[in-house]
Design a protein around this motif. Structure first.
Motif, short mmCIF file in Angstrom:
data_model
loop_
_atom_site.label_atom_id
_atom_site.label_comp_id
_atom_site.label_asym_id
_atom_site.label_seq_id
_atom_site.Cartn_x
_atom_site.Cartn_y
_atom_site.Cartn_z
N GLY A 18 0.82 -1.23 0.00
CA GLY A 18 0.00 0.00 0.00
C GLY A 18 0.84 1.26 0.00
O GLY A 18 0.37 2.35 0.33
N ALA A 19 2.13 1.09 -0.40
CA ALA A 19 3.01 2.26 -0.46
C ALA A 19 3.09 2.74 -1.91
O ALA A 19 2.76 2.00 -2.84
CB ALA A 19 4.40 1.90 0.04
N ASP A 20 3.57 3.99 -2.08
CA ASP A 20 3.79 4.52 -3.42
C ASP A 20 5.29 4.43 -3.73
O ASP A 20 6.09 4.23 -2.81
CB ASP A 20 3.34 5.99 -3.46
CG ASP A 20 3.26 6.53 -4.89
OD1 ASP A 20 3.43 5.70 -5.81
OD2 ASP A 20 3.09 7.73 -5.07
N THR A 21 5.65 4.57 -4.98
CA THR A 21 7.07 4.46 -5.36
C THR A 21 7.43 5.55 -6.37
O THR A 21 6.57 6.04 -7.10
CB THR A 21 7.39 3.10 -6.03
OG1 THR A 21 6.62 3.01 -7.24
CG2 THR A 21 7.07 1.94 -5.11
N VAL A 22 8.72 5.90 -6.39
CA VAL A 22 9.24 6.79 -7.44
C VAL A 22 10.62 6.28 -7.84
O VAL A 22 11.49 6.04 -7.00
CB VAL A 22 9.30 8.26 -6.97
CG1 VAL A 22 10.11 8.43 -5.70
CG2 VAL A 22 9.85 9.17 -8.07
N ARG A 23 10.79 6.03 -9.16
CA ARG A 23 12.09 5.56 -9.67
C ARG A 23 12.99 6.79 -9.83
O ARG A 23 12.62 7.76 -10.47
CB ARG A 23 11.90 4.85 -11.01
CG ARG A 23 10.97 3.64 -10.86
CD ARG A 23 10.70 2.92 -12.15
NE ARG A 23 9.61 1.95 -11.95
CZ ARG A 23 9.50 0.80 -12.64
NH1 ARG A 23 10.41 0.51 -13.58
NH2 ARG A 23 8.52 -0.04 -12.41
N MET A 24 14.17 6.72 -9.25
CA MET A 24 15.02 7.92 -9.18
C MET A 24 16.49 7.51 -9.13
O MET A 24 16.84 6.54 -8.44
CB MET A 24 14.66 8.68 -7.92
CG MET A 24 15.37 9.98 -7.69
SD MET A 24 14.92 10.72 -6.10
CE MET A 24 13.19 11.13 -6.41
N PRO A 25 17.36 8.23 -9.85
CA PRO A 25 18.80 7.94 -9.76
C PRO A 25 19.28 8.13 -8.32
O PRO A 25 18.79 9.03 -7.62
CB PRO A 25 19.43 8.99 -10.69
CG PRO A 25 18.34 9.35 -11.65
CD PRO A 25 17.07 9.26 -10.85
N ILE A 26 20.24 7.34 -7.92
CA ILE A 26 20.74 7.42 -6.54
C ILE A 26 21.29 8.81 -6.24
O ILE A 26 21.18 9.31 -5.12
CB ILE A 26 21.82 6.34 -6.28
CG1 ILE A 26 22.26 6.32 -4.82
CG2 ILE A 26 23.03 6.52 -7.19
CD1 ILE A 26 21.24 5.80 -3.85
N SER A 27 21.82 9.48 -7.26
CA SER A 27 22.44 10.81 -7.05
C SER A 27 21.42 11.88 -6.66
O SER A 27 21.79 12.95 -6.19
CB SER A 27 23.17 11.24 -8.32
OG SER A 27 22.24 11.29 -9.41
#
Ligand code: LMR
Length: 329
Positions: free
Chosen positions: A184-193
């Motif tokens: 039930g969580a949301d996600t965001v794909r993001m570079p580690i930097s």
């Protein structure tokens, strides 16, 4: 006599460029990566550079570009395929565009620890996966370990229900996306930097990283709670451009292979200690509360995330999952 003198001068003229003081090495390896030097991968890249320039002096030159200073998560793999960089050590969670088989490594709670992961990676099934992207000019050379992932957030995470409504930064992995959506969580794909800034701005409220990245990327400064879930590995594939690698003279490639074997052993041997050192730094900072899970709580997380296995079984292969599970024994 004149004839021999002419041939001698001709050979010298042909050889001179190579013999000239400061001649450019025959082979230049640009090693780009997205982690800090003080991480298992960072130390491995520097050790590779040192050993290559000791043992192949004049023949091979290595330049290391850490912390996304040359290419980052958004462009490093395409840069390798385009021949703009010769070596990367990319997280196994970032190859989804080129193969579905490596999604295996993202399955939550599949590998119980580092030793189980290494047992699998050393077996034929694991070694075969190094060759799974050759059609895309990506040649796998070795597996390098970082550490087991922890769940870190702006609120304490003890039970799966605690994750509902959080916004997790994730690597570009459908499996990891599904694992958090199952909670039930949301996600965001993001570079580690970009993660530290996103946490500081409140754009994300949770991450999953090993101790070394929480520490060296400064993420812990924005994460008051760190739950020792150990729910999966951050493991890398050391890769090169297959076309480049095939052009390296065999005698040089043999030496490079030997060095890679030696560096891989050291990286994997040192990884746990480097992560322990990062954990100690974070604990000493007092910025984050470390939460240990009871066996019952850990089982609740396993059960909550387990549906992801079935969801991706057809892409990964039931046989491969079974083979990986056997490495836990
Ligand atoms: C991440 O993106 O969280 C990690 O893969 C970064 C790294 O390479 O350690």
């Amino acid at each position: 006599m004149k004839h021999f003198r002419f041939i001698g001068l001709l050979c010298l003229a042909l050889l001179f460029p190579l013999l000239a003081v400061g001649a450019e090495p025959l082979i230049h390896i640009r090693f780009s990566h997205v982690s800090d030097n003080d991480t298992p991968k960072g130390q491995g890249a520097l050790m590779f550079k040192r050993l290559v320039e000791e043992r192949l002096a004049g023949a091979v030159k290595v330049d290391v570009f850490p912390n996304s200073s040359l290419f980052g998560d958004r462009d490093e793999l395409q840069a390798l395929r385009d021949g703009k960089v010769e070596m990367l050590a990319t997280s196994l969670a970032k190859f989804g565009k080129y193969t579905t088989r490596l999604k295996l490594f993202d399955l939550p709670f599949l590998f119980k620890d580092h030793a189980a992961l290494e047992r699998f990676q050393k077996r034929p099934a694991g070694q075969q996966l190094l060759l799974s992207m050759q059609d895309h000019d990506i040649m796998g050379l070795a597996y390098w370990f970082n550490g087991m992932k922890l769940l870190s957030a702006v609120k304490p995470l003890r039970e799966p229900a605690d994750a509902a409504g959080l916004r997790f930064r994730i690597q570009p992995s459908d499996v990891i996306d599904s694992q958090f959506k199952a909670l039930g969580a949301d996600t965001v794909r993001m570079p580690i930097s970009e993660v530290a800034e996103a946490l500081a701005k409140g754009d994300v409220s949770a991450v999953e990283n090993p101790w070394s990245n929480l520490h060296t990327q400064g993420l812990y400064r924005h994460l008051p709670y760190i739950t020792v879930s150990d729910h999966g590995p951050v493991s890398y594939m050391l890769i090169t451009n297959a076309k480049f690698w095939r052009k390296v003279p065999f005698s040089v490639r043999i030496k490079l292979d030997e060095i890679i074997t030696e560096v891989t052993y050291e990286v994997n041997r040192q990884a746990d200690a480097l992560n322990e050192s990062s954990k100690a730094h974070i604990v000493a900072s007092g910025r984050s509360q470390v939460i240990s899970l009871t066996d019952a709580q850990k089982q609740h997380w396993r059960e909550a995330m387990r549906p992801v296995w079935k969801q991706f079984e057809s892409e990964i292969g039931a046989d491969l999952i079974a083979e990986a599970e056997r490495a836990n024994n």
